[in-house]
Enzyme design. Structure first.
Site, mmCIF file in Angstrom:
data_model
loop_
_atom_site.group_PDB
_atom_site.id
_atom_site.type_symbol
_atom_site.label_atom_id
_atom_site.label_comp_id
_atom_site.label_asym_id
_atom_site.label_seq_id
_atom_site.Cartn_x
_atom_site.Cartn_y
_atom_site.Cartn_z
ATOM 1 N N ASN A 101 0.793 -1.221 0.000
ATOM 2 C CA ASN A 101 0.000 0.000 0.000
ATOM 3 C C ASN A 101 0.831 1.280 0.000
ATOM 4 O O ASN A 101 0.323 2.343 -0.363
ATOM 5 C CB ASN A 101 -0.932 0.017 1.224
ATOM 6 C CG ASN A 101 -0.183 -0.140 2.532
ATOM 7 O OD1 ASN A 101 0.562 -1.103 2.716
ATOM 8 N ND2 ASN A 101 -0.367 0.789 3.454
ATOM 9 N N HIS B 5 -13.855 0.390 0.260
ATOM 10 C CA HIS B 5 -13.604 1.808 0.005
ATOM 11 C C HIS B 5 -12.334 2.067 -0.797
ATOM 12 O O HIS B 5 -12.043 3.217 -1.144
ATOM 13 C CB HIS B 5 -13.597 2.597 1.325
ATOM 14 C CG HIS B 5 -12.369 2.445 2.158
ATOM 15 N ND1 HIS B 5 -11.406 3.422 2.243
ATOM 16 C CD2 HIS B 5 -11.957 1.446 2.965
ATOM 17 C CE1 HIS B 5 -10.447 3.031 3.061
ATOM 18 N NE2 HIS B 5 -10.756 1.833 3.517
ATOM 19 N N CYS C 278 -3.252 5.042 7.137
ATOM 20 C CA CYS C 278 -3.624 4.417 8.404
ATOM 21 C C CYS C 278 -2.623 4.722 9.513
ATOM 22 O O CYS C 278 -2.942 4.630 10.689
ATOM 23 C CB CYS C 278 -3.741 2.904 8.228
ATOM 24 S SG CYS C 278 -4.967 2.430 6.994
#
Length: 379
Positions: free
Chosen positions: A149, A201, A324
């Site tokens: 990510n 999402h 995050c």
């Protein structure tokens, strides 16, 4: 605004929002109820489950709806670990996993499980030889993200699956949160992963939606106990509007996969070539062999927040590494694993594309970034 933070979250498709509202408005009965209205809603739920199962090439009863990627990853890791102690208590993951995986593994380590962490090369890719060496007779679980990510490295999951299944009894869990909708993700007969986890999402679906998928029936402990919903593995009234909206987002993602791959690959390559024109002022973490939708780079001796603020003043939204954990004032574990030069460690920026981006935005970004570099670095 030019929004280049799609790996953090995406803007939901209008069709997904409409589906969510319609189901909430017209199909609000409890799907576990035995009256006709409840049965109708349950049929809608099972249709959504079947649609996702068809995409992944598995059975509908092997799809469980969750609240997103973190829950799905936790479910896979804790569920498998608790139910398969008879195989052993040795588990394997990589140094560059998402926090929802690494923290789960740390928790198991504290409970007495033995964990091996696979290293990565400068491109963020594991060594298959190291994976083979680390596998043991008592290895029970291997978790690996398909696409990183933070910088877009693609792991060789097909090759890894062959090694895992040939040399151990371990269950292979693939975190596909950043790859579903950008790369081909599905079960492939005896090859490939045993478990896939996905978040809505990240694919222009809704926050609070996701699923965990199994290739076959597995021995896995329930995540939540109660009324026995979701095949007894995740009790609680199922959020049917979210499930149906997620299925819609998944269908759109697969239908537009090739179109988006082509666009994203073109933009990624353009930006990588563009950043190389700044010479040793910029270090590029991503590569043209990585995921098509992520470009990560770092500016020498500048903090990421400084670059983000300069771009934001000019209407460009990007991020530092993972959303995050980006609020934490420490160097990313991915950057540490990649052994990035100290001069570039604090300046990592991630650009991530989505369905709403355009060619014009890429060109605008280049001009804006040139201004920023002149302002901050004098080049």
């Amino acid at each position: 605004m030019i929004y280049f933070d799609n790996s953090a979250t995406t803007q939901p498709y209008e069709e997904v929002l409409q589906t969510f509202v319609e189901v909430n408005k017209n199909y609000y009965a409890n799907p576990a109820s035995i009256h006709a209205f409840g049965v109708e809603v349950n049929e809608l739920l099972e249709a959504a489950r079947n649609q996702i199962a068809t995409i992944l090439k598995t059975k509908p009863e092997h799809i469980l709806f969750t609240s997103g990627g973190t829950e799905s990853n936790n479910f896979a890791i804790f569920g498998v670990a608790k139910a398969n102690k008879h195989i052993g208590k040795h588990i394997i993951t990589t140094e560059i996993e998402h926090a929802s995986v690494l923290e789960a593994y740390k928790s198991l380590e504290n409970e007495g499980y033995e964990v091996d962490y696979l290293s990565v090369d400068k491109h963020g890719v594991i060594s298959l030889d190291e994976l083979r060496e680390k596998l043991r007779k008592d290895t029970m679980l291997v978790t690996m993200m398909h696409v990183n990510n933070e910088m877009g490295a693609i792991q060789p999951i097909e090759e890894a699956a062959k090694i895992i299944h040939q040399h151990s009894r371990a269950i292979f869990h693939v975190d596909a949160v950043q790859s579903f909708g950008k790369l081909n993700v599905q079960f492939n007969g005896d090859a490939g992963p045993d478990i896939i986890t996905v978040s809505g999402h990240k694919i222009h679906g809704l926050k609070g939606t996701g699923f965990i998928a199994f290739k076959r029936k597995l021995n896995i402990a329930p995540l939540i106990v109660g009324g026995g919903q979701e095949f007894g593995l995740r009790s609680g009234t199922v959020a049917v509007p979210q499930a149906v909206a997620l299925a819609k987002a998944c269908r759109i993602a697969v239908e537009r996969l090739q179109e988006h791959q082509a666009k994203f690959t073109k933009w990624r390559d353009e930006l990588i070539d563009y950043f190389t024109t700044f010479g040793n002022h910029i270090y590029i973490l991503s590569s043209k062999e990585g995921a098509p939708h992520i470009v990560s780079f770092s500016v020498k001796d500048l903090k990421g927040e400084v670059i983000i603020n300069a771009l934001q003043k000019r209407g460009v939204i990007v991020s530092t590494s993972s959303a995050c954990s980006s609020r934490q004032k420490k160097t990313s574990h991915v950057v540490e694993a990649l052994k990035v030069d100290p001069h570039f460690k604090e300046g990592v920026i991630r650009i991530s594309f989505g369905a709403k981006n355009t060619d014009e935005e890429i060109e605008q970004f280049k001009a804006i970034f040139k201004e920023v570099m002149k302002e901050l670095k004098g080049v």
